[in-house]
Structures are given as structure tokens and as C-alpha cells.
Design an enzyme around this catalytic site. Structure first.
Site: not given
Length: 269
Positions: A9, A11, A197
Site C-alpha cells: 500500500d 499512503d 485489493k
């Protein structure tokens, strides 16, 4: 434990609070690449918002892949070839926009051409999304929207307290029709039911013939949950949400303290 692929990931995870990559993390990722470990950036951002990082980390070579829009789009990053794209259409746009008005939430739609909103009182968070993803912000009435437009995701965007008051008002049928992800306190994302995801990582692992036991996923928030659960080694950041920590096998240091590097050194090297 053998690690063949690391899903990252951006951020709150890979990036420092100022949204840069620390020298330590960059060095660790370069070592991982030299050892033949595949690195896959997995972001809620559209592809234009990820391209600078792919270039910075040298992840645009043959055999490199990227997951964007919280799993709605999986591509080869060297040539942009699409491996899967779970989109939404104009009818979905109208349905989500209508619900937003009924429960009092701003919303917008996103693809690689723009952030589209019908809210004349444009939300600060729509402006923020346009800035972070480097795609134009476009105000359109529903009638002005191109009915052939393919949308990668939609987002309800409002301050935390407004979202939390409105979310219980979302009809069960709507929640069952779409994938709903709380990616930030001020975002509730709406995607095609097949998009997440975790599903994107599962599909990519099958294409690359990499068993889940050889996959590490590192994340920090609600949109990372099924990715963390799918991976053989799910790693949450110290700054992660409680749900992300509970879904993971290990909690590493925070993104401000090179947590990605700590996890990779511990489990992949």
C-alpha cells in the site's frame, strides 16, 4: 519463509507522512528487487497518481505489475497492458450519486481522465483527491456526463462525523451490490463488486503462479484488509487501524519510522 512477492500500500504505509519514500525504504526495496522479489504497488489512487513512484522505484520493467483503484485495475507497469479491470458504468454513477443526495453525502467518480462530481458545492475532499492523484477535477451535471464513460470507482467524501452519521442509512441492497471500503476517515469508496485489493492480488498471484504462502502484503487501513488476510504474511503498520492490525500476522514500525523496511528485512531477507 520464502517471500516471492511483496504487495505494498502507498499512503500511510510505503510513504512517509510527507508522501515521499525514505532513503532506508528505497534502499531496502532495491535490495529486494536484486534478490528477485516482485514488488507490486497496491493503491486506491488511479494510475496517473502512482506513475511517479513506479518511475522513482524503477518498477516499470518487463515483469512488473501495479494494482490501482483499490483493486479495480491490474496492469503490467512497463507497457500498461490491462490484466483485469472491474469498472462501473453510467447507471452505477446515477445510482451512487442519487444515494449520496438522499443521505446527505458529497460524492465523486474517478477514472484516469478525471475526478467527476455533480455537486455544485464541490467538496474539499474532491479537490484533495484531484491534487493527490494528478487528474483533473470536472464538475458535470448528471445529464452532462458521458453515458459511455467507464468509471473505476466512486467515493462518498465528507468529514468523519458526517460519514459516520450517514453510513447506517445505506440500504442493505446497495451494500450487497457494490464493494464498500473505508479507505480514510473521510472516504467511503464504492467499487464494482468484483474489485478489491485482495481479489486483485489473488488474481495476479494466479497469473504469476505464486502461492499465497510466498506473498507478503503490507498496509494500514480498511481498504487493505482482504489483501492482508489473503497474503501468507500480512503486515500492518504501527500507525494502522485496529482492523488492519487484527487482520495481520505482524505489526511493524510506523510509516514515519521505516516500517516497510523493518518488515521486509525480518521476513523476506
Amino acid at each position: 519463509m520464502k517471500i516471492s512477492l511483496i504487495a505494498l500500500d502507498l499512503d500511510g504505509t510505503l510513504l512517509l507522512p510527507d508522501r515521499t519514500v525514505s532513503p532506508k525504504v528505497a534502499e531496502t526495496l532495491a535490495i529486494a528487487r536484486s534478490k528477485g522479489i516482485k514488488l507490486v504497488l497496491c493503491s486506491g489512487r488511479p494510475l496517473p497518481g502512482v506513475l511517479p513512484l513506479l518511475e522513482e522505484l524503477d518498477l516499470q520493467n518487463e515483469g512488473d505489475h501495479v494494482i490501482t483503484y483499490n483493486g479495480a485495475l491490474v496492469q503490467q507497469s512497463n507497457d500498461g497492458k490491462i490484466l483485469s479491470h472491474h469498472t462501473m458504468d453510467y447507471e452505477d454513477f446515477l445510482e451512487v450519486d442519487k444515494l449520496g443526495r438522499e443521505i446527505g453525502l458529497h460524492c465523486h467518480a474517478v477514472n484516469d481522465k478525471g475526478v467527476y462530481t455533480t455537486n455544485k458545492d464541490i467538496s474539499y475532499y474532491s479537490v484533495r483527491e484531484s491534487f493527490l492523484t494528478t487528474v483533473p477535477l470536472r464538475y458535470r451535471t448528471a445529464e452532462e456526463m458521458d453515458p459511455t464513460l467507464l468509471i473505476s470507482k466512486m467515493m462518498f467524501v465528507d468529514p468523519k462525523e458526517i460519514l459516520e452519521e450517514a453510513i447506517p442509512k445505506i440500504p442493505t441492497a446497495f451494500a450487497e451490490k457494490y464493494t464498500l471500503l473505508r479507505s480514510e476517515d473521510f472516504f467511503l469508496e464504492v467499487l464494482n463488486k468484483s474489485a478489491s485489493k485482495g481479489q486483485a492480488l489473488r488474481d495476479l498471484a494466479a497469473i504469476l503462479n505464486i502461492p499465497r504462502e510466498e506473498i507478503m502484503a503490507i498496509g494500514d487501513n480498511g481498504n487493505d484488509l482482504d489483501m492482508l488476510e489473503f497474503a501468507g504474511m500480512g503486515v500492518a503498520m504501527d500507525n494502522a487501524s485496529l482492523a488492519a492490525k487484527e487482520a495481520s500476522d505482524y505489526v511493524t514500525d510506523s510509516n514515519a519510522h521505516d516500517g516497510v523496511a523493518t518488515a521486509i528485512e525480518k521476513f523476506a531477507f
